[in-house]
Design a protein around this motif. Sequence first.
Motif, PDB file in Angstrom:
ATOM      1  N   SER A 161       3.619  -1.833   1.206  1.00 55.78           N
ATOM      2  CA  SER A 161       3.046  -1.629   0.186  1.00 55.78           C
ATOM      3  C   SER A 161       1.823  -0.770   0.030  1.00 55.78           C
ATOM      4  CB  SER A 161       2.471  -2.949  -0.524  1.00 55.78           C
ATOM      5  OG  SER A 161       3.418  -4.037  -0.790  1.00 55.78           O
ATOM      6  N   ASN A 162       1.465  -0.272   1.317  1.00 61.52           N
ATOM      7  CA  ASN A 162       0.333   0.691   1.238  1.00 61.52           C
ATOM      8  C   ASN A 162       0.635   1.684   2.549  1.00 61.52           C
ATOM      9  OD1 ASN A 162      -1.764  -0.714  -0.629  1.00 61.52           O
ATOM     10  ND2 ASN A 162      -1.069  -2.371   0.447  1.00 61.52           N
ATOM     11  N   ASN A 310      -6.939   8.401  -1.748  1.00 67.28           N
ATOM     12  CA  ASN A 310      -7.297   8.495  -3.090  1.00 67.28           C
ATOM     13  C   ASN A 310      -5.943   8.665  -4.017  1.00 67.28           C
ATOM     14  OD1 ASN A 310     -10.096   8.403  -2.490  1.00 67.28           O
ATOM     15  ND2 ASN A 310      -9.973  10.403  -2.007  1.00 67.28           N
ATOM     16  N   LYS A 311      -6.006   9.576  -5.007  1.00 71.95           N
ATOM     17  CA  LYS A 311      -5.113   9.515  -6.046  1.00 71.95           C
ATOM     18  C   LYS A 311      -3.595  10.346  -5.416  1.00 71.95           C
ATOM     19  CE  LYS A 311      -7.941   9.230  -9.870  1.00 71.95           C
ATOM     20  NZ  LYS A 311      -8.447   9.878 -11.293  1.00 71.95           N
ATOM     21  N   GLU A 312      -3.770  10.735  -4.463  1.00 66.27           N
ATOM     22  CA  GLU A 312      -2.569  11.817  -3.773  1.00 66.27           C
ATOM     23  C   GLU A 312      -1.527  10.528  -3.276  1.00 66.27           C
ATOM     24  OE1 GLU A 312      -1.453  14.625  -3.549  1.00 66.27           O
ATOM     25  OE2 GLU A 312      -3.359  15.470  -4.665  1.00 66.27           O
ATOM     26  N   TRP A 313      -1.982   9.315  -2.893  1.00 67.42           N
ATOM     27  CA  TRP A 313      -1.123   8.326  -2.287  1.00 67.42           C
ATOM     28  C   TRP A 313      -0.264   7.688  -3.407  1.00 67.42           C
ATOM     29  CZ3 TRP A 313      -0.232   3.319  -3.129  1.00 67.42           C
ATOM     30  CH2 TRP A 313       0.788   2.686  -2.247  1.00 67.42           C
ATOM     31  N   ASN A 314       1.000   7.478  -3.320  1.00 70.40           N
ATOM     32  CA  ASN A 314       1.741   6.612  -3.998  1.00 70.40           C
ATOM     33  C   ASN A 314       2.748   5.817  -3.001  1.00 70.40           C
ATOM     34  OD1 ASN A 314       3.975   8.316  -4.089  1.00 70.40           O
ATOM     35  ND2 ASN A 314       3.211   9.275  -5.972  1.00 70.40           N
ATOM     36  N   TYR A 315       3.403   4.961  -3.614  1.00 72.37           N
ATOM     37  CA  TYR A 315       4.446   4.221  -2.917  1.00 72.37           C
ATOM     38  C   TYR A 315       5.480   4.932  -2.272  1.00 72.37           C
ATOM     39  CZ  TYR A 315       7.922   0.640  -1.443  1.00 72.37           C
ATOM     40  OH  TYR A 315       8.656  -0.028  -0.461  1.00 72.37           O
ATOM     41  N   GLN A 316       6.186   6.027  -3.055  1.00 67.09           N
ATOM     42  CA  GLN A 316       7.194   6.442  -2.369  1.00 67.09           C
ATOM     43  C   GLN A 316       6.776   7.728  -1.551  1.00 67.09           C
ATOM     44  OE1 GLN A 316       6.602   6.034  -5.613  1.00 67.09           O
ATOM     45  NE2 GLN A 316       6.423   8.008  -6.823  1.00 67.09           N
ATOM     46  N   ARG A 317       5.504   8.371  -1.762  1.00 62.79           N
ATOM     47  CA  ARG A 317       5.017   9.097  -0.684  1.00 62.79           C
ATOM     48  C   ARG A 317       4.841   8.411   0.802  1.00 62.79           C
ATOM     49  NH1 ARG A 317       1.027  12.878  -4.515  1.00 62.79           N
ATOM     50  NH2 ARG A 317       2.425  14.049  -5.553  1.00 62.79           N
ATOM     51  N   GLY A 318       3.988   7.391   0.565  1.00 64.86           N
ATOM     52  CA  GLY A 318       3.865   6.525   1.736  1.00 64.86           C
ATOM     53  C   GLY A 318       5.195   6.194   2.511  1.00 64.86           C
ATOM     54  N   ALA A 319       6.309   5.881   1.802  1.00 62.53           N
ATOM     55  CA  ALA A 319       7.625   5.511   2.360  1.00 62.53           C
ATOM     56  C   ALA A 319       8.233   6.586   3.120  1.00 62.53           C
ATOM     57  CB  ALA A 319       8.585   5.049   1.311  1.00 62.53           C
ATOM     58  N   ALA A 320       7.983   7.776   2.515  1.00 64.04           N
ATOM     59  CA  ALA A 320       8.578   9.029   2.994  1.00 64.04           C
ATOM     60  C   ALA A 320       7.791   9.658   4.185  1.00 64.04           C
ATOM     61  CB  ALA A 320       8.712  10.388   2.104  1.00 64.04           C
ATOM     62  N   SER A 321       6.620   8.938   4.600  1.00 62.97           N
ATOM     63  CA  SER A 321       5.804   9.271   5.603  1.00 62.97           C
ATOM     64  C   SER A 321       6.342   8.369   6.884  1.00 62.97           C
ATOM     65  CB  SER A 321       4.127   8.894   5.278  1.00 62.97           C
ATOM     66  OG  SER A 321       3.910   9.974   4.455  1.00 62.97           O
TER      67      SER A 321
END
Length: 418
Positions: A161-162, A310-321
């Motif tokens: 989730s994070n 901060n605000k640059e993170w979201n779930y889909q960006r984390g998943a692509a990392s």
Amino acid sequence: MNLQPRPSKLQCVEGPPDHTGEERIPGFSPMKWSLAEIRAAIPARLFIRDTRRSMRYLVRDMAMAIAMWRLALFIDPFFQAGQTRSLLGAPVTETLRWLSWMVYWWFQGLIFTGIWVIGHECGHGAFSGSKQLCNTIGFITHTFLWTPYFSWKISHHRHHSNHASMERDEVYVPKTRGDLRISEGHGHKIDYEDYLGDTPIFTLFMLIRQQLLAFPAYLLFNVSGQKRYPAWTNHFNTESILFTKGQRRLVIVSNLGIIAMILGVQRACATFGAAQILKYYGIPWLCVSHWFIMITYLHHTDPSLPHYRNKEWNYQRGAASTVDRPFLGWQGRFFLHDVAHFHVIHHFFPKMPWYNGAEATGYLKQFIGEHYAFSDKPAFQALWQNYNDCQFVENDGDVLFYRDRQGRAQRRPASPEM
């Protein structure tokens, strides 16, 4: 999980780091799509869980484990027989005997890891639409392999989730420049050798230690976990910050499973001998710990992968990392259920059955394009290079990339558009 000790003799000096020349390395802009848009690009049929198909994989793995065990029962009697020793000679016989054990450990370790992966899929609900069936199979398979199923499931869900959030991710949270007390400089060149310089032999020792001990160290001591957690955070304490009050009963159930394993192994050692249990079960389990840590480390640790604040993170960006790798080739696909080959899609949609990962990845790659990460670098080469190239991230900034032992990054946040 990086077990490298933290330097203590050097103090952090405030000031901007020297990043001269980094404008020449590739820039990166976070992707803009929503999770709903990405999901719509993948056929709905690939999200359907087939319990019978999942069970066939589990039965296959269990049958292979039993078959390997039965074959291993012949190793010592055959090579220690007088007729074999007189025919081949003692040195040749002993060499072949230990080579046979190594073959057993290699393949039984892979089979056990595949069984662990199925337990992991149960934890996500990808094995079946039945939550009760998932938890039953997941609890049995993970307990058999010394993983507290419900406790780890809880923290692992929080990781998904994070993921890639510096503030909230559970594992593989990068150390910062400040954590390592690396001077940020005032226009002078930083001597990174003073902070990060290790001999190759020492680095190899630390890497081997990581591979053998990192998972137990994470479960017991939160090694490589979120740094803001209090001391003695672990997966066995019902009062741990990892769990809510409503989850404490599940932690107790997980603990009881591990206690039952301890008692079972003690009884087996008393009956058959510790050396026998070590050969048939202990070393294959150690291989599971190694493969699991190597796979997950390479999933989440690479100089090309961003981390966010901060605000640059979201779930889909984390998943692509995360990054897909053809780990161990056909053996990784067959024995490990594509756990490394198609991990990116798993981070986007953890409930998707693993056997649909290959096809779904094709659609994902087509939709997100350059934001899909893949590396075909040989696994052990990647492990060594990433262990050296992923040392720390900066104290400041909302899009971050690892720096190596010389303070160099291979990627940087793109300049804002004017």
